[in-house]
Design an enzyme around this catalytic site. Structure first.
Site, PDB file in Angstrom:
ATOM      1  N   LYS A  97      61.938  14.770  12.265  1.00 30.34           N
ATOM      2  CA  LYS A  97      61.313  16.075  12.468  1.00 30.34           C
ATOM      3  C   LYS A  97      62.270  17.210  12.084  1.00 30.34           C
ATOM      4  CE  LYS A  97      57.909  14.825  15.992  1.00 30.34           C
ATOM      5  NZ  LYS A  97      57.934  13.367  15.820  1.00 30.34           N
ATOM      6  N   HIS A 103      54.416  14.087  25.872  1.00 33.78           N
ATOM      7  CA  HIS A 103      54.165  13.033  24.888  1.00 33.78           C
ATOM      8  C   HIS A 103      54.234  11.690  25.602  1.00 33.78           C
ATOM      9  CE1 HIS A 103      54.992  10.447  21.378  1.00 33.78           C
ATOM     10  NE2 HIS A 103      54.592  11.441  20.608  1.00 33.78           N
ATOM     11  N   ASP A 136      62.963  16.627  26.293  1.00 34.91           N
ATOM     12  CA  ASP A 136      62.495  16.065  25.025  1.00 34.91           C
ATOM     13  C   ASP A 136      62.527  17.199  24.008  1.00 34.91           C
ATOM     14  OD1 ASP A 136      61.053  15.225  22.822  1.00 34.91           O
ATOM     15  OD2 ASP A 136      59.281  14.589  23.947  1.00 34.91           O
ATOM     16  N   CYS A 162      49.364  11.547  20.730  1.00 35.22           N
ATOM     17  CA  CYS A 162      50.186  10.823  21.720  1.00 35.22           C
ATOM     18  C   CYS A 162      50.336  11.634  22.997  1.00 35.22           C
ATOM     19  CB  CYS A 162      51.551  10.464  21.144  1.00 35.22           C
ATOM     20  SG  CYS A 162      51.483   9.334  19.749  1.00 35.22           S
TER      21      CYS A 162
END
Length: 390
Positions: free
Chosen positions: A210, A107, A184, A347
């Site tokens: 999320k 990302h 991540d 992204c």
């Protein structure tokens, strides 16, 4: 789920942000209303109680990922968490000639902060390729990584392909050259059991929204000795020990990294989201998403003009293209059918360049997804193909 006029609404964009359960809405409403006060400063009882609630939220989020409360820094999100690491640990520890390893599928939030650090320090960036089915190629990474590498920063689960990182291999690789490992975890935390100690990473970042929680808050987990050695990220209230015009001393970590009035109500709702997920069971959520993902991939694979990306065992996320139809056009027509997907580069423009497409369509599942959502997606794709004569 239903639309404002009561029609079925098929939400397949949870990889972007999850819908919120009533328990989270209620927790935030109570925190904003009946219980609201500032934290860490007031001597009155409601402030003290709110402070206890805020710090309890830190403990809850730490426990959710297998960490300790003094290892969790609340941030505005995973993006800020990575920027925090780059601006503090990175500036303090990396110099010209040192190297960072990323991967092709990252990302932008796990690319741009390191590029900004490169401008400041002269650190160099290497990129690990992917396997044919869209996984981070750790074997290839082992041929790239050397003694000059000080950080390996990778997605635990790809936000585009749903591919899962072989974390054990990545951790072994990082240790072999005495590099730090940052993961991540935005797409992993909502659908996989995460235990940061067992994973063997040094930094782990994730967001609340999320994980069925509120926007505007996320977390950085880092090993305590690393946090203690990191300089402050921003200056101001809360992060200080003592201020004079001659010099200022800092509070201990993690408070040192939380300048200003924190996201109080969001932290409490973040903890409520963790409670909600635990009440269902992360293993049950993972199994549910795996079943739906396999079902959807099987049905989508039957469409001749449709190309699937990523591995067969992708984690709750499916990216695809439909012939020459632009994903934005597909997304627009699906919206007319009350089906919400993501369409674009997600992204992850370097990954799009690798795939040779400007964009993909992405359907992502959650604990509230079901077979009706898949059926609606397929109907919408069929209608799109008729409109475009495909």
């Amino acid at each position: 789920m239903v639309t404002a006029d009561g029609k079925p609404w098929h939400y397949l964009d949870t990889a972007a942000t999850a819908q919120k359960p009533q328990a989270v809405v209620d927790a935030m409403t109570r925190a904003l209303g009946r219980d609201y006060a500032t934290v860490h400063r007031g001597v009155y009882s409601r402030s003290a109680e709110m402070t206890l609630g805020y710090e309890a939220a830190r403990r809850r989020i730490a426990a959710f990922v297998g960490g300790q409360e003094d290892e969790i820094v609340f941030t505005r999100g995973a993006t800020e968490a990575i920027n925090l690491v780059a601006a503090t640990w990175g500036v303090a520890n990396l110099k010209k000639g040192d190297r960072i390893l990323l991967s092709t599928l990252e990302h932008h939030s796990n690319i741009v902060p390191w590029q900004m650090l490169r401008e400041k320090t002269g650190v160099e960036i290497d990129v690990c390729p992917l396997t044919e089915d869209g996984r981070i190629d750790i074997e290839a990474a082992s041929r790239i990584v050397g003694k000059r590498h000080k950080l390996i920063a990778l997605a635990h689960v790809s936000n585009v392909l749903g591919s899962k990182l072989d974390v054990a291999a990545a951790a072994d690789l990082a240790r072999s050259v005495d590099a730090k490992l940052l993961l991540d975890g935005c797409q992993a935390v909502p659908r996989l059991k995460v235990d940061v100690e067992a994973l063997g990473c040094d930094f782990y970042v994730f967001s609340a929204h999320k994980l069925y929680g509120p926007t505007g808050i996320g977390a950085l987990w880092a090993k305590k000795d690393i946090l203690d050695a990191m300089p402050p990220y921003q200056g101001g209230g809360s992060m200080i020990d003592r201020v004079t015009f001659e010099r200022t001393t800092w509070a201990d970590a993690p408070t040192r990294f939380e300048a200003g009035t924190p996201a109080i109500t969001e932290a409490i709702a973040f903890a409520a989201a963790a409670d909600y997920v635990d009440s269902i069971g992360i293993e049950a959520i993972e199994a549910h998403e795996e079943r739906l993902t396999a079902m959807a991939r099987d049905e989508l694979a039957k469409i001749n003009s449709l190309r699937l990306y990523g591995p067969e065992d992708s984690a709750g996320i499916i990216s695809f293209t439909l012939g020459d139809i632009h994903p934005h056009d597909l997304g627009t027509i699906l919206d007319e059918e009350n089906v919400a997907i993501r369409a674009g580069h997600h992204c992850a423009q370097p990954l799009m360049d690798h795939l040779g497409v400007p964009a993909t369509a992405r359907a992502s599942f959650a604990l509230y997804s079901d077979e009706d959502d898949i059926a609606a997606l397929l109907r919408g794709i069929e209608r799109t193909m008729r409109i475009f004569g495909s």
